[in-house]
Design an enzyme around this catalytic site. Sequence first.
Site, PDB file in Angstrom:
ATOM      1  N   HIS A  72       0.844  -1.195   0.000  1.00 56.96           N
ATOM      2  CA  HIS A  72       0.000   0.000   0.000  1.00 56.96           C
ATOM      3  C   HIS A  72       0.881   1.247   0.000  1.00 56.96           C
ATOM      4  O   HIS A  72       1.715   1.410   0.882  1.00 56.96           O
ATOM      5  CB  HIS A  72      -0.901   0.032   1.240  1.00 56.96           C
ATOM      6  CG  HIS A  72      -2.048  -0.934   1.166  1.00 56.96           C
ATOM      7  ND1 HIS A  72      -3.075  -0.942   2.076  1.00 56.96           N
ATOM      8  CD2 HIS A  72      -2.333  -1.909   0.272  1.00 56.96           C
ATOM      9  CE1 HIS A  72      -3.944  -1.880   1.743  1.00 56.96           C
ATOM     10  NE2 HIS A  72      -3.507  -2.489   0.666  1.00 56.96           N
ATOM     11  N   TYR A 200      -8.681   5.215   8.305  1.00 56.58           N
ATOM     12  CA  TYR A 200      -8.706   5.555   9.733  1.00 56.58           C
ATOM     13  C   TYR A 200      -9.744   6.662   9.893  1.00 56.58           C
ATOM     14  O   TYR A 200      -9.560   7.745   9.347  1.00 56.58           O
ATOM     15  CB  TYR A 200      -7.352   6.076  10.191  1.00 56.58           C
ATOM     16  CG  TYR A 200      -6.252   5.031  10.240  1.00 56.58           C
ATOM     17  CD1 TYR A 200      -5.952   4.362  11.429  1.00 56.58           C
ATOM     18  CD2 TYR A 200      -5.496   4.719   9.105  1.00 56.58           C
ATOM     19  CE1 TYR A 200      -4.937   3.403  11.482  1.00 56.58           C
ATOM     20  CE2 TYR A 200      -4.482   3.769   9.153  1.00 56.58           C
ATOM     21  CZ  TYR A 200      -4.209   3.117  10.345  1.00 56.58           C
ATOM     22  OH  TYR A 200      -3.211   2.182  10.409  1.00 56.58           O
ATOM     23  N   PRO A 292      -2.675  -0.083  19.083  1.00 55.87           N
ATOM     24  CA  PRO A 292      -2.503  -0.559  17.708  1.00 55.87           C
ATOM     25  C   PRO A 292      -2.714   0.507  16.627  1.00 55.87           C
ATOM     26  O   PRO A 292      -2.473   0.232  15.450  1.00 55.87           O
ATOM     27  CB  PRO A 292      -3.547  -1.679  17.583  1.00 55.87           C
ATOM     28  CG  PRO A 292      -4.539  -1.424  18.654  1.00 55.87           C
ATOM     29  CD  PRO A 292      -3.815  -0.728  19.757  1.00 55.87           C
ATOM     30  N   LYS A 296       2.366  -0.459  15.171  1.00 52.91           N
ATOM     31  CA  LYS A 296       3.807  -0.530  15.436  1.00 52.91           C
ATOM     32  C   LYS A 296       4.269  -1.750  16.231  1.00 52.91           C
ATOM     33  O   LYS A 296       5.475  -2.023  16.287  1.00 52.91           O
ATOM     34  CB  LYS A 296       4.258   0.734  16.204  1.00 52.91           C
ATOM     35  CG  LYS A 296       4.151   2.014  15.395  1.00 52.91           C
ATOM     36  CD  LYS A 296       5.083   1.965  14.212  1.00 52.91           C
ATOM     37  CE  LYS A 296       4.932   3.128  13.278  1.00 52.91           C
ATOM     38  NZ  LYS A 296       5.140   2.749  11.870  1.00 52.91           N
ATOM     39  N   TYR A 383       4.698   6.683   9.971  1.00 53.78           N
ATOM     40  CA  TYR A 383       3.792   5.557   9.707  1.00 53.78           C
ATOM     41  C   TYR A 383       4.531   4.428   8.985  1.00 53.78           C
ATOM     42  O   TYR A 383       4.370   3.251   9.334  1.00 53.78           O
ATOM     43  CB  TYR A 383       2.597   6.047   8.884  1.00 53.78           C
ATOM     44  CG  TYR A 383       1.493   5.043   8.752  1.00 53.78           C
ATOM     45  CD1 TYR A 383       0.451   5.005   9.677  1.00 53.78           C
ATOM     46  CD2 TYR A 383       1.480   4.115   7.717  1.00 53.78           C
ATOM     47  CE1 TYR A 383      -0.568   4.075   9.570  1.00 53.78           C
ATOM     48  CE2 TYR A 383       0.471   3.177   7.600  1.00 53.78           C
ATOM     49  CZ  TYR A 383      -0.552   3.159   8.532  1.00 53.78           C
ATOM     50  OH  TYR A 383      -1.555   2.229   8.422  1.00 53.78           O
TER      51      TYR A 383
HETATM   52  P1  RFL Z   1       3.784 -12.356  21.316  1.00 52.34           P
HETATM   53  O1  RFL Z   1       3.221 -12.407  19.954  1.00 52.34           O
HETATM   54  O2  RFL Z   1       2.866 -12.018  22.439  1.00 52.34           O
HETATM   55  O3  RFL Z   1       4.477 -13.770  21.585  1.00 52.34           O
HETATM   56  C1  RFL Z   1       4.913 -14.151  22.871  1.00 52.34           C
HETATM   57  C2  RFL Z   1       4.918 -15.657  22.947  1.00 52.34           C
HETATM   58  O4  RFL Z   1       5.417 -16.048  24.228  1.00 52.34           O
HETATM   59  C3  RFL Z   1       4.611 -17.083  24.739  1.00 52.34           C
HETATM   60  N1  RFL Z   1       4.737 -17.061  26.206  1.00 52.34           N
HETATM   61  C4  RFL Z   1       5.496 -17.925  26.904  1.00 52.34           C
HETATM   62  N2  RFL Z   1       6.255 -18.961  26.519  1.00 52.34           N
HETATM   63  C5  RFL Z   1       6.923 -19.656  27.486  1.00 52.34           C
HETATM   64  N3  RFL Z   1       6.817 -19.347  28.819  1.00 52.34           N
HETATM   65  C6  RFL Z   1       6.064 -18.318  29.242  1.00 52.34           C
HETATM   66  N4  RFL Z   1       5.975 -18.033  30.545  1.00 52.34           N
HETATM   67  C7  RFL Z   1       5.360 -17.553  28.268  1.00 52.34           C
HETATM   68  N5  RFL Z   1       4.536 -16.486  28.329  1.00 52.34           N
HETATM   69  C8  RFL Z   1       4.172 -16.206  27.079  1.00 52.34           C
HETATM   70  C9  RFL Z   1       3.214 -16.778  24.238  1.00 52.34           C
HETATM   71  O5  RFL Z   1       2.370 -17.941  24.217  1.00 52.34           O
HETATM   72  C10 RFL Z   1       3.518 -16.248  22.843  1.00 52.34           C
HETATM   73  O6  RFL Z   1       3.478 -17.257  21.859  1.00 52.34           O
HETATM   74  O7  RFL Z   1       4.992 -11.322  21.414  1.00 52.34           O
HETATM   75  P2  RFL Z   1       6.088 -10.854  20.307  1.00 52.34           P
HETATM   76  O8  RFL Z   1       6.727 -12.058  19.668  1.00 52.34           O
HETATM   77  O9  RFL Z   1       6.937  -9.850  20.983  1.00 52.34           O
HETATM   78  O10 RFL Z   1       5.226 -10.161  19.138  1.00 52.34           O
HETATM   79  C11 RFL Z   1       4.563  -8.939  19.373  1.00 52.34           C
HETATM   80  C12 RFL Z   1       3.309  -8.838  18.512  1.00 52.34           C
HETATM   81  O11 RFL Z   1       2.525 -10.013  18.703  1.00 52.34           O
HETATM   82  C13 RFL Z   1       2.465  -7.604  18.841  1.00 52.34           C
HETATM   83  O12 RFL Z   1       3.288  -6.488  19.065  1.00 52.34           O
HETATM   84  C14 RFL Z   1       1.465  -7.237  17.720  1.00 52.34           C
HETATM   85  O13 RFL Z   1       0.494  -8.241  17.567  1.00 52.34           O
HETATM   86  C15 RFL Z   1       0.772  -5.901  18.006  1.00 52.34           C
HETATM   87  N6  RFL Z   1      -0.228  -5.528  16.981  1.00 52.34           N
HETATM   88  C16 RFL Z   1       0.156  -4.966  15.777  1.00 52.34           C
HETATM   89  N7  RFL Z   1       1.466  -4.785  15.496  1.00 52.34           N
HETATM   90  C17 RFL Z   1       1.847  -4.300  14.270  1.00 52.34           C
HETATM   91  O14 RFL Z   1       3.047  -4.109  14.055  1.00 52.34           O
HETATM   92  N8  RFL Z   1       0.939  -3.990  13.288  1.00 52.34           N
HETATM   93  C18 RFL Z   1      -0.383  -4.163  13.487  1.00 52.34           C
HETATM   94  O15 RFL Z   1      -1.157  -3.936  12.550  1.00 52.34           O
HETATM   95  C19 RFL Z   1      -0.827  -4.618  14.774  1.00 52.34           C
HETATM   96  N9  RFL Z   1      -2.134  -4.783  15.015  1.00 52.34           N
HETATM   97  C20 RFL Z   1      -1.577  -5.711  17.216  1.00 52.34           C
HETATM   98  C21 RFL Z   1      -2.513  -5.323  16.205  1.00 52.34           C
HETATM   99  C22 RFL Z   1      -2.031  -6.275  18.414  1.00 52.34           C
HETATM  100  C23 RFL Z   1      -3.389  -6.442  18.606  1.00 52.34           C
HETATM  101  N10 RFL Z   1      -3.795  -7.050  19.815  1.00 52.34           N
HETATM  102  C24 RFL Z   1      -4.642  -8.165  19.877  1.00 52.34           C
HETATM  103  C25 RFL Z   1      -3.101  -6.730  21.046  1.00 52.34           C
HETATM  104  C26 RFL Z   1      -3.865  -5.471  16.387  1.00 52.34           C
HETATM  105  C27 RFL Z   1      -4.319  -6.000  17.589  1.00 52.34           C
HETATM  106  C28 RFL Z   1      -5.806  -6.103  17.766  1.00 52.34           C
HETATM  107  C1  PHB Z   2      -4.580  -4.610  11.018  1.00 53.04           C
HETATM  108  O1  PHB Z   2      -4.582  -4.887   9.804  1.00 53.04           O
HETATM  109  O2  PHB Z   2      -4.964  -5.422  11.885  1.00 53.04           O
HETATM  110  C2  PHB Z   2      -4.159  -3.263  11.439  1.00 53.04           C
HETATM  111  C3  PHB Z   2      -3.704  -2.372  10.475  1.00 53.04           C
HETATM  112  C4  PHB Z   2      -3.352  -1.088  10.856  1.00 53.04           C
HETATM  113  C5  PHB Z   2      -3.439  -0.715  12.178  1.00 53.04           C
HETATM  114  C6  PHB Z   2      -3.856  -1.622  13.141  1.00 53.04           C
HETATM  115  C7  PHB Z   2      -4.230  -2.908  12.770  1.00 53.04           C
HETATM  116  O3  PHB Z   2      -3.108   0.545  12.518  1.00 53.04           O
END
Ligand code: RFL
Ligand code: PHB
Length: 388
Positions: A72, A200, A292, A296, A383
């Site tokens: 994009h 957005y 979110p 980032k 961004y």
């Molecule tokens: P994770 O993905 O939470 O993985 C951590 C892993 O550790 C395990 N764990 C353990 N294992 C052993 N012993 C323990 N005691 C443990 N405790 C936990 C867990 O089971 C898991 O598998 O962390 P990591 O690898 O640092 O990754 C981070 C990302 O997952 C997170 O920052 C993103 O999902 C955030 N996020 C977004 N980030 C983006 O860059 N772009 C996005 O568009 C974006 N959208 C989002 C998001 C997060 C969201 N939520 C649900 C919080 C949208 C949403 C809705």
């Molecule tokens: C997503 O695709 O889940 C998403 C994209 C952009 C954002 C947050 C989440 O800022």
Amino acid sequence: MRAQVCIIGGGPSGLLLSQLLHREGIDTVVLERRSRDHVLSRIRAGLLEAGTVGMLRGAGVGAGVGENGLVHGGCQLAFRNRGFRVDFERHVGKGVTIYGQTEVTRDLYDARDAMGGTVVHHAEDVVIGDADTDSPHVTYVKDGTGHRVDCDWIAGCDGFHGVSRRSIPPGVVKEFERVHPFGWLGILSDVPPVAEELIYANHPRGFALCTMRSRTRSRYYLQVPASEKAENWTEDAFWDELRRRIPDDAADNMVTGPFIEKSVAPLRSFVAEPMRWGRLFLVGDAAHIVPPTGAKGLNLAVSDVHYLSTALIQAYGGDMTGVENYSGKALARVWGAIRFSWWFTALTHRFPDQDDLAQRLQETEIAYLETSDAARKSMAEQYVGLPF
Ligand code: RFL
Ligand code: PHB
């Protein structure tokens, strides 16, 4: 068991770190509390910065994103029932890629399997020992049996609720936290997106985001009170509310369908610093959480992995500079993203005490973005992601 680096957490940051180190001949073991299916069932991030895509390519896991990622070159900002485009390509010469975290994680698991990497699932009761000495270790229980990993370094890639950050003695780490008074109700549906690019939307009823996973799979979010339960929302209620919050021209394109997933995520800004204690490093969500809005979270986890993998490769070559600098370098980028995500959240969300003046201030700032090249350029460069 002995490994040079013990990685706690088999999410995207732990798997990517293990992949990058293994390719440089450094052996790792990944301890993951849950099953692989559980990790792959989480619907989370969807937007990758160019630097993140570059890291995946460099780790030999760029094929999936190359084939199926949607590039994009801009996004839409909407307010008062109309939207305008922020052209990232024009302002900063690069775009972002839509590719789900689920797919990133699956690609990483496949790559770990292909290289014969060790990932232990159902690793329970993980305990970190002697991280402030030169011979740290990690113990865990699997199927009722205790195990021990002796290692040189420990990478805490276990997310916000993991054990790594909590293993550091009180007083060593300072935590900064703001919990926002709202959450995002997110749904996934196999319907074509309302628009080619993300929208957005600022609206007096609350923020809305139209995003996607592919040309046939949409991801939509609505701002809801932090205490809201996903089960309170029927599919019809969700589609009706989304239609109200986005501009009419987008709403006219809306195709509704059954949900594949529905959940509420809280919005939090959190930083733990420093990100290292002795031979334990904190990586990704274990050290920081951003709302979110700026997309980032995953991208910061990947830049942490960049700094840490480089540092550990240097350390095995006898140079400890990267290890010493890891926390400072990672935190500089983290704080930049925390600030951007806070700004973008404040610009687009409805606050509980928001009066008409505050609504007008938001709308005026969005209108300023529409008319000012300088303002759009500043937004675009943050961004698409600051360099690392
Ligand atoms: P994770 O993905 O939470 O993985 C951590 C892993 O550790 C395990 N764990 C353990 N294992 C052993 N012993 C323990 N005691 C443990 N405790 C936990 C867990 O089971 C898991 O598998 O962390 P990591 O690898 O640092 O990754 C981070 C990302 O997952 C997170 O920052 C993103 O999902 C955030 N996020 C977004 N980030 C983006 O860059 N772009 C996005 O568009 C974006 N959208 C989002 C998001 C997060 C969201 N939520 C649900 C919080 C949208 C949403 C809705
Ligand atoms: C997503 O695709 O889940 C998403 C994209 C952009 C954002 C947050 C989440 O800022």
